[in-house]
Design an enzyme around this catalytic site. Structure first.
Site, PDB file in Angstrom:
ATOM      1  N   GLY A 145       0.834  -1.207   0.000  1.00 15.31           N
ATOM      2  CA  GLY A 145       0.000   0.000   0.000  1.00 15.31           C
ATOM      3  C   GLY A 145       0.861   1.246   0.000  1.00 15.31           C
ATOM      4  O   GLY A 145       1.979   1.236   0.503  1.00 15.31           O
ATOM      5  N   THR A 162       5.815  -7.033   1.506  1.00 15.00           N
ATOM      6  CA  THR A 162       6.910  -6.751   0.581  1.00 15.00           C
ATOM      7  C   THR A 162       8.263  -7.113   1.180  1.00 15.00           C
ATOM      8  O   THR A 162       9.133  -7.680   0.500  1.00 15.00           O
ATOM      9  CB  THR A 162       6.883  -5.251   0.199  1.00 15.00           C
ATOM     10  OG1 THR A 162       5.571  -4.922  -0.266  1.00 15.00           O
ATOM     11  CG2 THR A 162       7.896  -4.940  -0.878  1.00 15.00           C
ATOM     12  N   ASP A 174       0.320   1.914   9.445  1.00 14.10           N
ATOM     13  CA  ASP A 174      -0.244   1.314  10.649  1.00 14.10           C
ATOM     14  C   ASP A 174       0.728   1.271  11.820  1.00 14.10           C
ATOM     15  O   ASP A 174       0.325   1.034  12.955  1.00 14.10           O
ATOM     16  CB  ASP A 174      -0.715  -0.124  10.340  1.00 14.10           C
ATOM     17  CG  ASP A 174      -1.943  -0.137   9.461  1.00 14.10           C
ATOM     18  OD1 ASP A 174      -2.636   0.883   9.395  1.00 14.10           O
ATOM     19  OD2 ASP A 174      -2.208  -1.185   8.843  1.00 14.10           O
TER      20      ASP A 174
END
Lengths: 346, 346, 346, 346
Positions: free
Chosen positions: C13, C107, C130
């Protein structure tokens, strides 16, 4: 006249919204199948042939960015015959059919003269953070300047309150007090000094002392860079007057006022000169919207051959007005706004 | 020792987050049934008996506000015997059992001395926008200063680019270059000058010329208010040096540097002094969070009788450290951050 | 090993600060004479050979922009043998000597496996809004998310107060309550619900009623998207549970909670789901600084051959830690922060 | 008629600028020696006698705050004879000579009826974030809503671009598309859907596919909460239509549109519902200025006995218009602005 190639340039000081206007010119022109050539660094690019096609790719992502992707300058296209000749040659070379000129008083005056003297088919788009152009209710850049200055005043409030200080905030505004009055009202200033109304230092000190008597040990004074004392109570030396007039870097009216206030009232006084932060950066939604509408309107005016005119805002509407209206006078702060500012003095 | 009444004061310069810390002290104390008395204007309120109970109502809504609802001052509680006696009397009068002192180097030094000399049960909370206090990784106020300065640099970028100018931005930082380095890196400055590393004007001009050769006709220079030229290349007159040293209002290092750059390179150079906007206004989320955690920790330390200590951030954790650690030295800009800044020079 | 060509990619993201990290990688590499190749859309670009050289020109101006100029994807480089083979071929074709991988848990896990299984010389840079990655105190993107969420809560406060309403604010946070706790504390929430601590609806209503009895007719509840009711007081149907679990678009925990509160207390309750606004846009100064430092450190680690490791923040310092540390666990909200959040409940 | 005591109330939904207007009413009244009574929670406070004197102290610091310090409600003063009688009694009890009513369509309608039926000397101040009131060019609250929505769209852009997604942003606007069109243009939306122009889903998908063919794999769609599909291509079930109509919390037009787009184009689509963040928080400088001017004007109108009228903005000027003008129709999005929005479709 059918317009196949349209030039566009940005001149004078930069203002938030220039890129939004450029994008709007290109996108509106695309709808009509008109090719747009971006001219670099104001009239300079037309003199020296620095142009590039503007496509939907070259304008992608520029809407929220301050400044101008074309660069800008204060070069005068009418300076010499040689310059005029070079412009003529480049106009032909790039096969320009019309030109949109985005700028303030200086740039638009030159545009008008180019149109009148040589017949160039030019449409103007007004721009100045100072909001002092006639013929349009508002110019883009102004709302962003207002917003930056107001946010700065908000920040200074808390320090002023915590330390019982006078805070002098010097804002932009050469000929007109729009930013000072607008940001002063929006920021809750206790005194607002504008070029249109020479101030009396005695009145300033009286207000500060009155506030003290009410238990208000802090005050915010917003002063336009070109505000000046009333001749009756002039406390500036000739040398200082010159300094303010020339906007030299080493202390303008804000600093001189603060020094005088400390001298006369004994209250600790601090100065903040907002300077160039007021004219750069991300434009407000209002300025992006206004700049976009003006850019679209300018292309429509080109198609309608309304040359020598500029796009303008009147009430809620986009209109076409002769450039002459905009450059023949300075739009000074109106009385209602100044009267509103004075409601909160003290 | 059971603590029933806890005093709290804020001293020194204001910093965004003070109100968040006050709110946290009151709310944590409420959980333990401790009454909190707010002392106005730093030590002054203790000398003159200006106190008020702080309740959940009086602190309602203060979290996002800059400044301090208690006001602040730089009064020294150890100045004279008379002052010491008054404080003693008021301490008894208001039945204080302990005191939380929120302040910077000066205020915390006084707090430590009050604790050592007279045995006052005091817990400290560190605060400075300069981030130059030892014993804690970060102080609240710094992140807000960084944020304000970075946003200003963002705004100046667009004007610098549109006009091919050098923009000098003078930021706060008396003894340490944290704000200059932090905001300079975050804002994408091309040169950053800090007090820890005297600069060579020749190197500055060399970088500007190098950029020009790369087609970069604009540059942003961030300079801390106490940055100064290297003795080998000192271009300041003794009088100018004094002016910078005293932080007088009429032109500090930013202006002097700009003048020199114009003289040596011929590039148009403008100055913006961010000044007090860096220390006021709505605190960032980071500063509110840090200030809240420190305020909660301080009350826990009071209950644990960790007097003469202050709440501090180390890594991710809240810890208790002797106030002595914080006031015995100045936390200078670390090498890694300065090295990082230099990566982007030129 | 001498590194002449360094690849860099961004995966997972997007997070504010990715461009700042890319810029730092390129500028640091330039200092060492290393050429940098940008790989588009995460591992995808390595599979399909979509790469471009990153120069000081291509990274100019990207520092304050959200997103990633390289694009990103969630493609798995280890999916099939064919994919692995294509990567191998492109690695040789582009003469890569090392790779910097900027991404989150997914990733970085893939990067570690690529390093372990095939020996690719890879250095990681951690990223997640986050803040739930182990091995580093903080990840970039988090401070921006915190800042956006806190500003939104500030805005909702005024409507809640003016209308005597409960406002439920749903924030991001799949596995950990960092954003909820951080923004909840910074925004002055009255109740904060996080995934780490299943909530009892009876306690929530009790707090709301208690506030009412104190004359507080409004309340702000911040809830992480993955917060869930305690099994003892589960008010969700299996179908609703599934909906929350899958983060479907038509109503997550925020809406379900609001409905239940209205049902149980009769207080008018409104919901705001902050959603994607938390992960995009201009990064905060903090995130730009952190991302820049990590990018610089990553290149230094490449030169020191610290492969299989990632750059990380510990306290104030940049360190190198094994990627394994970051991906072997989820960093849950720590107890001190949750305890701090609870101080302000009610 | 000499006015000695002036009441003021705020009704309907809150809007940024209400406090600025209240402050202006009080400060202007002070200049004339008029006492101001603040009436709590709209007409409710007049029914139940909840009033407090507003002084320069009670309004200090409220200028930059969202919401209204008086609270608000949607209570109807004409509901029953009993209510009318109570208001009459309290009007006498508090010796009110006139009343300033700050509100939107509903509140102003009631004010007009109170004036007409019973002769109450009432002056109105228009307010709505939706900007759909006639008789005034602009209402305060709108510029702040525009600004919040535009900033959110800016943030969503970066995620849309990095992930090649369609982002649907649902903004406020019950009867008119001002926020959608304004924020859509200012935020650079690719498609803007407003209540005034029912949309064809086929056209929406066509634009998205066209963009894809140009290499634009992301798109931003701004949709007003009351936008709806054209009857010819209605894709909503009766139940969904009802849901949108009632603005229930579980998924309005934004979610339904997104679902349909994914179904028809296969492009990953995400939704953000901006909701209440648009109507709260710090007002923009523009809104503070407008609200202040309207508040000052309203008191001047009270002194001039212009009852049954409201203060309004026309062009740059403050004017007095019959309240009837404002409440007799809804100001729909004008054609020029919609046409401007369409320039950027695709």
């Amino acid at each position: 006249m059918e317009v196949r190639t349209l030039g566009v340039l940005t001149g004078g000081g930069d203002a938030p919204g220039l890129n939004a206007a450029l994008r709007a010119v290109v996108r509106r022109a695309m709808q009509y199948g008109i090719r747009v050539l971006g001219i670099h660094q104001g009239w300079n690019g037309l003199i020296h042939g620095r142009v590039e096609p503007l496509t939907r790719y070259s304008i992608s992502g520029i809407l929220p960015r301050g400044g101008t992707i074309l660069g800008t300058s204060r070069v005068n296209p009418l300076e010499t015959d040689e310059v005029a000749e070079r412009i003529r040659a480049n106009w032909r070379k790039y096969e320009l059919d019309a030109l949109v000129v985005i700028g303030g008083e200086g740039t638009l005056s030159a545009a008008l003269e180019m149109h009148r003297r040589y017949g160039y088919p030019i449409v103007g788009v007004p721009k100045t953070i100072d909001n002092d152009l006639c013929g349009t209710d508002m110019t883009f850049g102004f709302d962003t300047a207002l917003s930056v200055a107001t946010e700065a005043i908000d920040r200074l409030h808390t320090t002023a309150e915590s330390h019982d200080r006078v805070m002098v905030v010097e804002v932009m505004g050469r000929h007109a007090g729009w930013i000072a009055a607008g940001a002063g009202i929006a920021g809750g200033a206790d005194i607002i000094l504008v070029p249109e109304h020479p101030f009396r230092i005695s009145e300033v000190c009286q207000i500060l002392n009155h506030r003290k008597s009410l238990g208000r040990f802090f005050s915010i004074i917003v002063v336009a860079e070109d505000a000046h004392p009333h001749p009756d109570e002039d406390f500036l030396t000739p040398e200082e007057k010159e300094r303010v007039f020339q906007h030299t870097r080493l202390g303008g009216i804000g600093h001189l006022l603060a020094r005088k206030i400390e001298e006369l009232t004994g209250i600790e006084t601090r100065v903040t000169v907002l300077g160039y932060t007021q004219r750069g950066g991300v434009p407000t939604a209002y300025d992006r919207l206004l700049a976009t509408r003006l850019g679209v309107k300018a292309v429509d005016m080109v198609r309608a051959s309304e040359f020598g005119c500029m796009a303008a805002l009147q009430g809620m509407r986009m209109v076409s007005v002769p450039i002459e209206q905009a450059v023949s006078c300075i739009k000074r702060l109106d009385d209602e706004l100044y009267e509103t500012a004075r409601v909160f003095f003290g």
